[in-house]
Design an enzyme around this catalytic site. Structure first.
Site, PDB file in Angstrom:
ATOM      1  N   GLU A 170     118.402  55.934  35.710  1.00 53.80           N
ATOM      2  CA  GLU A 170     119.436  56.466  34.789  1.00 53.80           C
ATOM      3  C   GLU A 170     120.052  55.347  33.936  1.00 53.80           C
ATOM      4  O   GLU A 170     121.271  55.258  33.781  1.00 53.80           O
ATOM      5  CB  GLU A 170     120.513  57.254  35.560  1.00 53.80           C
ATOM      6  CG  GLU A 170     119.953  58.537  36.137  1.00 53.80           C
ATOM      7  CD  GLU A 170     120.986  59.515  36.675  1.00 53.80           C
ATOM      8  OE1 GLU A 170     122.187  59.250  36.572  1.00 53.80           O
ATOM      9  OE2 GLU A 170     120.568  60.554  37.205  1.00 53.80           O
TER      10      GLU A 170
HETATM   11  C1  LIG Z   1     112.723  55.359  42.280  1.00 54.95           C
HETATM   12  C2  LIG Z   1     112.705  55.695  40.841  1.00 54.95           C
HETATM   13  C3  LIG Z   1     112.957  56.985  40.420  1.00 54.95           C
HETATM   14  C4  LIG Z   1     112.864  57.313  39.066  1.00 54.95           C
HETATM   15  N1  LIG Z   1     112.975  58.625  38.673  1.00 54.95           N
HETATM   16  C5  LIG Z   1     112.685  58.945  37.384  1.00 54.95           C
HETATM   17  C6  LIG Z   1     112.584  60.316  36.977  1.00 54.95           C
HETATM   18  O1  LIG Z   1     112.800  61.238  37.759  1.00 54.95           O
HETATM   19  N2  LIG Z   1     112.238  60.588  35.691  1.00 54.95           N
HETATM   20  C7  LIG Z   1     111.985  59.595  34.796  1.00 54.95           C
HETATM   21  O2  LIG Z   1     111.663  59.897  33.672  1.00 54.95           O
HETATM   22  N3  LIG Z   1     112.085  58.284  35.140  1.00 54.95           N
HETATM   23  C8  LIG Z   1     112.409  57.943  36.411  1.00 54.95           C
HETATM   24  N4  LIG Z   1     112.495  56.628  36.781  1.00 54.95           N
HETATM   25  C9  LIG Z   1     112.294  55.603  35.775  1.00 54.95           C
HETATM   26  C10 LIG Z   1     113.520  54.763  35.454  1.00 54.95           C
HETATM   27  O3  LIG Z   1     114.374  55.481  34.637  1.00 54.95           O
HETATM   28  C11 LIG Z   1     112.988  53.473  34.817  1.00 54.95           C
HETATM   29  O4  LIG Z   1     112.457  52.714  35.871  1.00 54.95           O
HETATM   30  C12 LIG Z   1     114.042  52.729  34.077  1.00 54.95           C
HETATM   31  O5  LIG Z   1     114.324  53.379  32.873  1.00 54.95           O
HETATM   32  C13 LIG Z   1     113.614  51.283  33.755  1.00 54.95           C
HETATM   33  O6  LIG Z   1     112.330  51.236  33.216  1.00 54.95           O
HETATM   34  P1  LIG Z   1     111.261  50.213  33.802  1.00 54.95           P
HETATM   35  O7  LIG Z   1     111.240  50.348  35.277  1.00 54.95           O
HETATM   36  O8  LIG Z   1     110.000  50.440  33.083  1.00 54.95           O
HETATM   37  O9  LIG Z   1     111.847  48.791  33.488  1.00 54.95           O
HETATM   38  P2  LIG Z   1     111.820  48.023  32.085  1.00 54.95           P
HETATM   39  O10 LIG Z   1     112.207  48.936  30.982  1.00 54.95           O
HETATM   40  O11 LIG Z   1     110.550  47.295  31.968  1.00 54.95           O
HETATM   41  O12 LIG Z   1     113.009  47.015  32.280  1.00 54.95           O
HETATM   42  C14 LIG Z   1     112.902  45.860  33.095  1.00 54.95           C
HETATM   43  C15 LIG Z   1     114.200  45.089  33.033  1.00 54.95           C
HETATM   44  O13 LIG Z   1     114.475  44.702  31.682  1.00 54.95           O
HETATM   45  C16 LIG Z   1     115.788  45.088  31.330  1.00 54.95           C
HETATM   46  N5  LIG Z   1     115.822  45.416  29.901  1.00 54.95           N
HETATM   47  C17 LIG Z   1     114.952  46.171  29.184  1.00 54.95           C
HETATM   48  N6  LIG Z   1     115.335  46.225  27.908  1.00 54.95           N
HETATM   49  C18 LIG Z   1     116.463  45.491  27.794  1.00 54.95           C
HETATM   50  C19 LIG Z   1     117.362  45.160  26.736  1.00 54.95           C
HETATM   51  N7  LIG Z   1     117.194  45.591  25.498  1.00 54.95           N
HETATM   52  N8  LIG Z   1     118.431  44.379  27.015  1.00 54.95           N
HETATM   53  C20 LIG Z   1     118.641  43.921  28.261  1.00 54.95           C
HETATM   54  N9  LIG Z   1     117.843  44.210  29.291  1.00 54.95           N
HETATM   55  C21 LIG Z   1     116.776  44.981  29.070  1.00 54.95           C
HETATM   56  C22 LIG Z   1     116.107  46.285  32.212  1.00 54.95           C
HETATM   57  O14 LIG Z   1     117.492  46.407  32.388  1.00 54.95           O
HETATM   58  C23 LIG Z   1     115.393  45.903  33.496  1.00 54.95           C
HETATM   59  O15 LIG Z   1     116.237  45.093  34.258  1.00 54.95           O
HETATM   60  C24 LIG Z   1     112.601  56.297  38.124  1.00 54.95           C
HETATM   61  C25 LIG Z   1     112.405  54.980  38.538  1.00 54.95           C
HETATM   62  C26 LIG Z   1     112.442  54.679  39.876  1.00 54.95           C
HETATM   63  C27 LIG Z   1     112.168  53.270  40.287  1.00 54.95           C
END
Ligand SMILES: Cc1cc2nc3c(=O)[nH]c(=O)nc-3n(C[C@H](O)[C@H](O)[C@H](O)COP(=O)(O)OP(=O)(O)OC[C@H]3O[C@@H](n4cnc5c(N)ncnc54)[C@H](O)[C@@H]3O)c2cc1C
Length: 842
Positions: free
Chosen positions: A502
């Protein structure tokens, strides 16, 4: 004398501005009058007269004479702003404009209206919600065996799934007319909190269908047919939903999803209809593997012009039955050993008719707006409730454990080092709960305070990380060795889940909170930006000029406020009442004015390039976030009727928050884009230096003492989570032991005073028997001592396993009992041997 008179008059003027936001014209007239009188009375030397008249005349002429202002300020500034105004994509604009602004705007603008804060009504449970919490939720908590869920089944057992469906746990946000429970945001949050404190897997399973997903989207954007069909089925669990947005190439930047749908004709239920052919690849989707209906976000395209002449239609949301041909679903991820259902899914050339789009064909391309609007409410409910659950459960369990567990003949909770960590747990639990309540009062009054919900999501999950870490440290090895009797390890493992979902936390802190806050809460920034984007030059100049005038007044007022409140040690700031708690309101008022000055200056200096200054933005988020929590703490204390026994918690958390605000502002000024300006501003808004302090040792001691002993403040602090005194229960044994150990203490004290020590070769039972025999304790006292000892042994016991059990992923395990521990030393030795030997034999 003259100079004193002059300074006194100036200070009076600053004070008047600080308290009354005097319009420029009146201000200029008063200052003019004062300068004339002072000059005629011979109050100035030539040099000082020149300085003061120049300091007055330059801004007065520049700002006060419309002609001059427009030519020398408005026009050049407008030109510059047009050049540096950052480009904003439509998805960014939707995200910034989503939701409403609420109490945080008061804190942002430098003069929080305490009456407004006092007028907010903190939420209360309805009769139905209370009955649900005391009935089905209590039953569910008693049924949960988290070890069984996590290590045996890797899922909730069928009877719990059935129980959840039967009692409509998945329909908390669905109106009664569709068969749902129609709970308030507060009721919903209370249910999630209670379950999550018992089991993260169960908490997440209940949370997701009630959070951002099909039900929420249908309620706000669905067609009548979609609502009539799906909502009753979602409410009673016939349909299990998930929402799929994230994919391998689009995580935080969700607007960049490559998943797409092409408008085309296709076959649906034997007929040729207009629809979309979809291809997608998603991952991390909670409840995905068991979902019967997928909420899907994708980008819609119309290359053949079947709908019009626009080819790229934008992000779109649809509901797709999981058994639609081409959908692949069912494999699982394993998020840090927490067993809630989560996994990838994909679709290959899946044809859906237009009626699958949420809200129908007219909502094609509206998906992003729908998502960010829903998120601005949803992220204020579920994950913050999990943070509070962790805070309350850590406070209750760790407090009891720290009393019962003795080393060096003393409860570990009485050592200062442990007290420090206990105080953090207690103070932060109180603070998280206060933030949750204030936010829910906004949500239940119909607000969609997107900045506040982002603050709450970020800081409640970050403080969850802190309290659970502290709880682990205090438990020592007892927290580390996992098994059926470990009530902490799962929460510890699951922390990064709340941090990531989220809106990942780093992004939320460093980009969203202040990025959105600055534009939405600042009273003039948005108006200036809009003016700069206006094509007609005359219109642009007129509206920019108006906003600029207001902006200048706003800035000068806040500067005077920050200075006057700062130099008076905040005593001249307004407060709703006098006394110690009243002082905290004044401190907060001072910080709010200082924040307004710093944020305005940074925005003026950096303009559009601020977007890339995430470290500064993160510190502003901290300052705004902790001001919100400080105000929430004060509000909660008032709403609870100012109970004296809560004072240590209130003072600890308010001091902690105010200190964080001060330090965040200090770091901003140290890293100010123009160094000398940073120094100048620091000296004028913190003229007495950084005089706010962290909670001191004596306050931390009082909080720790409150957390480790039974009492009304401890009960209030942990209200709303599942508690029991049942010695056979996972955490009930802690409460049981706490009472028994406290009861045994006077007897132990007397024995220690009489120097009746346990002989080195005696075990506890033999010692008590000897005391009884020699009539040093009565039979009743002996029983109290033995009961306390047995209860303590249960609490300090950790689980152990045979090698076979370990190899079978600990499937068949027995909860450790103290009896087993007393007698199993030889077996344990053998087990250790096998553990060492077996890998070599394989
Ligand atoms: C257990 C679990 C349940 C989930 N459930 C759902 C679900 O039901 N539906 C769904 O659609 N998604 C779901 N997600 C996805 C979740 O919303 C994403 O994991 C999240 O949006 C982060 O994306 P990412 O993991 O690809 O990390 P990335 O986007 O690759 O980010 C990696 C890091 O970089 C940082 N970052 C990225 N961009 C910036 C920026 N511009 N400035 C500063 N920092 C930045 C982030 O804060 C993070 O720390 C789930 C994820 C998990 C792990």
């Amino acid at each position: 004398m003259n100079i004193l008179l002059l300074l006194g008059a100036l200070f009076a003027l600053f004070y008047a501005i600080a308290r009354h936001q005097i319009p420029f014209r009146t201000l200029a007239l008063i200052t003019l009058l004062f300068l004339v009188v002072f000059t005629l009375a011979g109050g100035f030397s030539f040099f000082w007269g020149l300085i003061f008249w120049a300091t007055f005349l330059v801004p007065a002429v520049l700002l006060g004479l419309p002609h001059i202002r427009q030519q020398f300020l408005t026009r050049p500034l407008l030109q510059r702003i047009r050049k540096v105004l950052p480009s904003m994509s439509e998805t960014e604009r939707d995200a910034i404009e989503a939701g409403s602004v609420w109490w945080e705007a008061e804190l942002f603008r430098g003069a929080p209206d305490w009456q407004l804060l006092q007028n907010f009504r903190l939420p209360v449970l309805s009769d139905e919600e209370r009955a649900f919490l005391e009935g089905p939720v209590e039953q569910l908590c008693a049924m949960i065996d988290d070890w069984d869920i996590t290590h045996k089944r890797l899922d909730l057992p069928p009877e719990i799934w059935a129980f959840l469906k039967q009692h409509r746990f998945f329909g908390m946000i669905i109106p009664r007319r569709y068969g749902g429970l129609e709970f308030s945001a507060y009721g919903h949050s209370a249910v999630v909190m209670k379950i999550a404190a018992r089991s993260i897997t169960a908490g997440v399973t209940v949370m997701v269908p009630n959070s951002l997903g099909p039900a929420e989207l249908l309620l706000h954007y669905g067609t009548d047919e979609q609502r009539d069909y799906y909502l009753p089925r979602l409410a009673d669990g016939r349909e299990i939903p998930c929402f799929a947005l994230t994919g391998p190439f689009a995580g935080s930047d969700a607007g960049a999803i490559p998943d797409h749908g092409v408008i085309c004709m296709g076959e649906h239920e034997g007929k040729k209809v207009l629809g979309l052919r979809l291809n997608w690849e998603k991952r991390y989707i909670t409840l995905g593997p068991v979902a019967t209906v997928l909420g899907l976000a994708f980008k819609a395209f119309d290359p053949d012009g079947l709908l019009g002449d626009q080819e790229e239609l934008g992000v779109t949301c649809a509901l797709i039955p999981a058994d639609t041909p081409g959908v692949t679903i069912g494999r699982r991820h394993f998020p840090l050993n927490v067993a809630f259902q989560n996994g990838p899914n994909s679709g290959k050339d899946v044809f859906i008719p237009m009626e699958y789009i949420i809200g129908g064909q007219q909502n094609i391309g509206d998906g992003w707006r729908m998502l960010v609007e829903s998120l601005s409410v949803g992220r204020g409910i579920s994950l913050p409730a999990v943070g509070v659950a962790a805070g309350k459960a850590s406070a209750r369990a760790t407090g009891a454990y720290a009393y019962v567990r003795k080393q060096f003949n003393t409860s570990i909770g009485k050592f200062e080092g442990v007290e420090e960590a206990l105080a953090r747990i207690g103070g932060m639990a109180y603070m998280m709960e206060a933030g949750r309540l204030l936010t829910l009062s906004a949500l239940d009054s119909g607000e969609k305070p997107s900045i506040i919900t982002a603050i709450l999501k970020y800081y409640n999950t970050e403080h969850m990380r802190q309290v659970v870490n502290d709880a682990m440290d205090i438990h020592g090895g007892r927290g580390i060795c996992i098994g059926p009797s470990n009530y902490l390890a799962r929460a510890y493992q699951s922390i990064p889940v709340g941090i990531t979902v989220e809106g990942a936390n780093i992004l939320t802190r460093s980009m969203i909170i202040f990025g959105q806050g600055a534009i939405r809460c600042h009273p003039f920034l948005m108006k200036e930006m809009e003016a700069a984007m206006t094509d007609d030059q005359d219109d642009a100049e007129a509206s920019f000029d108006k906003a600029l005038r207001g902006h200048a007044e706003y800035f000068v007022t806040n500067y005077c406020r920050a200075f006057v409140y700062g130099i008076s040690g905040s005593h001249l700031a307004p407060t709703p009442y006098p006394g110690r708690i009243g002082d905290y309101y004044q401190r907060l008022g001072q910080m709010s004015a200082a924040f307004a000055v710093c944020s305005d200056l940074v925005l003026m200096v950096l303009g559009g390039s601020f977007k890339r200054k995430e470290m500064l933005s993160g510190r502003f988020a901290d300052a705004l976030g902790y001001m919100f929590y400080a105000s929430a703490v004060l509000k909660k204390f008032d709403a609870d009727g100012q109970p004296r026994s809560d004072l240590p918690l209130v003072e600890w958390s308010t001091k902690y928050c105010l200190y964080q605000v001060q330090m965040a502002l200090d770091e901003i000024l140290r890293n100010f884009p123009i160094k000398w300006l940073g120094v100048l501003v620091r000296h004028s808004i913190f003229p007495l230096g950084l005089n706010l302090r962290q909670p001191n040792d004596s306050l931390s001691h009082r909080v720790a003492a409150l957390v480790i002993r039974p009492g009304e403040a401890r009960d209030r602090l942990t209200d709303g989570i599942y508690t029991t005194d049942d010695p056979d229960d996972l955490t009930g044994c802690l409460e049981d032991a706490l009472h028994k150990v406290i009861k045994a203490e006077p007897i132990e004290r007397r024995l220690r005073h009489d120097e009746v020590e346990q002989h080195g070769l005696e075990d506890y039972q033999q010692w008590v028997d000897r005391l009884k025999k020699s009539q040093q304790v009565t039979a009743e006292e002996a029983d109290i001592l033995l009961q306390a000892r047995a209860a303590t042994a249960t609490v300090v016991a950790v689980d152990d396993f045979t090698s076979d059990e370990m190899r079978n992923k600990m499937a068949a395990t027995k909860k450790a009992t103290p009896k087993k521990r007393a007698t199993n030393a030889p077996q344990k030795k053998a087990a250790r041997k096998t553990l060492k030997k077996k890998p070599a034999a394989q």
